[in-house]
Write a protein that holds these residues in place. Sequence first.
Motif, short mmCIF file in Angstrom:
data_model
loop_
_atom_site.label_atom_id
_atom_site.label_comp_id
_atom_site.label_asym_id
_atom_site.label_seq_id
_atom_site.Cartn_x
_atom_site.Cartn_y
_atom_site.Cartn_z
N ALA A 142 0.99 -1.09 0.02
CA ALA A 142 -0.04 -0.08 -0.01
C ALA A 142 0.89 1.27 -0.02
O ALA A 142 0.48 1.99 -0.90
CB ALA A 142 -1.06 0.16 1.10
N GLU A 143 2.05 1.34 0.81
CA GLU A 143 2.88 2.34 0.92
C GLU A 143 3.50 2.62 -0.53
O GLU A 143 3.91 3.70 -0.94
CB GLU A 143 3.78 2.30 2.09
CG GLU A 143 4.58 3.69 2.29
CD GLU A 143 3.70 4.57 3.26
OE1 GLU A 143 3.39 5.39 2.45
OE2 GLU A 143 3.45 4.27 4.40
N LEU A 144 3.92 1.68 -1.07
CA LEU A 144 4.71 1.66 -2.45
C LEU A 144 3.77 2.15 -3.33
O LEU A 144 4.15 3.05 -4.15
CB LEU A 144 5.12 0.22 -2.74
CG LEU A 144 5.69 -0.03 -4.22
CD1 LEU A 144 6.83 0.82 -4.49
CD2 LEU A 144 5.55 -1.44 -4.52
N PHE A 145 2.45 1.56 -3.48
CA PHE A 145 1.55 2.22 -4.47
C PHE A 145 1.38 3.78 -4.33
O PHE A 145 1.31 4.68 -5.32
CB PHE A 145 0.32 1.39 -4.28
CG PHE A 145 0.35 0.13 -5.10
CD1 PHE A 145 1.52 -0.48 -5.44
CD2 PHE A 145 -0.77 -0.96 -5.01
CE1 PHE A 145 1.59 -1.61 -5.90
CE2 PHE A 145 -0.95 -1.85 -5.60
CZ PHE A 145 0.44 -2.58 -6.16
N THR B 128 3.27 5.86 -2.77
CA THR B 128 4.60 6.62 -3.06
C THR B 128 4.74 6.86 -4.54
O THR B 128 5.11 8.04 -4.80
CB THR B 128 5.77 6.01 -2.47
OG1 THR B 128 5.31 6.18 -0.70
CG2 THR B 128 7.18 6.87 -2.68
N VAL B 129 4.75 5.64 -5.42
CA VAL B 129 4.87 5.88 -6.73
C VAL B 129 4.09 6.78 -7.17
O VAL B 129 4.23 7.75 -8.14
CB VAL B 129 4.64 4.38 -7.42
CG1 VAL B 129 4.60 4.37 -8.81
CG2 VAL B 129 5.85 3.57 -6.97
N GLU B 130 2.59 6.61 -6.76
CA GLU B 130 1.65 7.59 -7.63
C GLU B 130 1.84 9.21 -7.22
O GLU B 130 1.63 9.84 -7.82
CB GLU B 130 0.18 7.24 -7.06
CG GLU B 130 -0.26 5.91 -7.62
CD GLU B 130 -1.44 5.45 -7.11
OE1 GLU B 130 -1.73 5.93 -5.84
OE2 GLU B 130 -2.18 4.79 -7.76
N LEU B 131 2.35 9.42 -6.05
CA LEU B 131 2.82 10.68 -5.48
C LEU B 131 3.70 11.39 -6.49
O LEU B 131 3.90 12.30 -6.84
CB LEU B 131 3.27 10.81 -4.03
CG LEU B 131 3.87 12.08 -3.63
CD1 LEU B 131 2.89 13.17 -3.40
CD2 LEU B 131 4.39 11.80 -1.89
N LEU B 132 4.90 10.33 -6.52
CA LEU B 132 5.83 11.02 -7.35
C LEU B 132 5.71 11.02 -8.94
O LEU B 132 6.01 11.81 -9.69
CB LEU B 132 7.23 9.81 -7.32
CG LEU B 132 7.77 9.61 -6.07
CD1 LEU B 132 8.78 8.29 -5.83
CD2 LEU B 132 8.52 10.95 -5.60
N ARG B 133 4.77 10.19 -9.30
CA ARG B 133 4.52 10.16 -10.64
C ARG B 133 3.61 11.58 -11.02
O ARG B 133 3.55 12.04 -11.86
CB ARG B 133 3.42 9.14 -11.22
CG ARG B 133 3.04 9.29 -12.62
CD ARG B 133 2.43 7.69 -13.05
NE ARG B 133 3.30 6.67 -13.04
CZ ARG B 133 3.34 5.59 -12.61
NH1 ARG B 133 2.21 5.12 -12.33
NH2 ARG B 133 4.04 4.73 -12.92
#
Length: 393
Positions: free
Chosen positions: A75-78, A80-85
Amino acid sequence: MLRLLGQRQLQKDLNVLSAVQWRNILQIADQHRTLALIHGRLERGEIEIETPTDIREELRKAHRESALTALAHRAELFSTVELLRSAGLETVALKGASLAWYSYPAAAERPLRDIDLLLQPEQALAAFNLLREHGFVQSDPSALPAEQMVGAAKHLPPLTSPSGIEFEIHMHAWEPPGSTEWTMPPLMDERIFSDAQPAGPGDPCRYPKPYHMLIHLVVHAAYSHRFDVGPLVLSDIGFLLDSHSIDWLNFWRDADQGGYANGAVLVLALVQKWISNGQIGWLGAPAKPPAEVLNDCERLLVQNLAQRKNVGAAAAIINAGKAGGIGELGRRLKAKLSGKQRGVFASDTMQREKYLPWLFRRGASFAASMTAPESRSTAAQMARVGQYLSRQK
């Protein structure tokens, strides 16, 4: 412990283990994050030795806790990746983030220490700062400030998310030239990044394609860490090969040209011995390594992780002395005592560790470790493996 992670025929003389032996196995397995994997193998009938009820219960509990942690990491990975994207920063999630969910029988069986995200070097600092703006904290000081690490290091200082999960922003999949005391294979970040693949619906991440994942696992285990990464790397590769086909002729050609053939033959020989037969194609590979070097690698994989830092330093000094004689040995010792790797810079304030306290603490730790026969033996093993890896054709 290696016998419990792979082929059944290796378990034949383990029909009965005493309570003390089981406790020793659990202690080592806990340190190397393999408790949940052992539980899964027991449940699937892949381990056929008699297991006491209390040991099974401990393993079951470890598996359950690991499953919950895996969900939290995902959940944290998803997010974080969406935040950076959303800020135009594309990432590739390395190693365990993909392996746990797409190669292992259950994500719980492949625990993550942290989450590694590879970015283009010119975007790494922006990603680091964006995460800090959203509550991520650099909890441990680093030898250099993040902006000075972009051009010289593999990754920026680790950041801990508000929910307590650690991330590393990587500029490179492995150490760039000049950042280690030994030669590393040439970087191939552009290939890894450009060929990275999405996993499918519902997963916003991109991951290295299996071919590049295998190369990364080999280089990480053999060259970055001299086999002190623990036995999970063998299972990583075994499950990766179970779920994906590899063009072995191209692999060995690329390994030869990329300077990691010696490391690849060591790692894959261990995978074949302990984990699986028939998945590895050896046509085009270098000659199999000497048995004594493989034995050194096996012992390094299951070493006491508390001694890693001191053992690595001792092995580097041993190799320096053998390569350059007493002069190089003295130079390397002087460099080690310079204190340049002290933690100085933290996330919000400068936290300096004075040189003399650092020297006393580090020197006392190193001396205590090197008076232990096990540590001295492990350092010698790591030095021999390093010499094998640095051999020229």
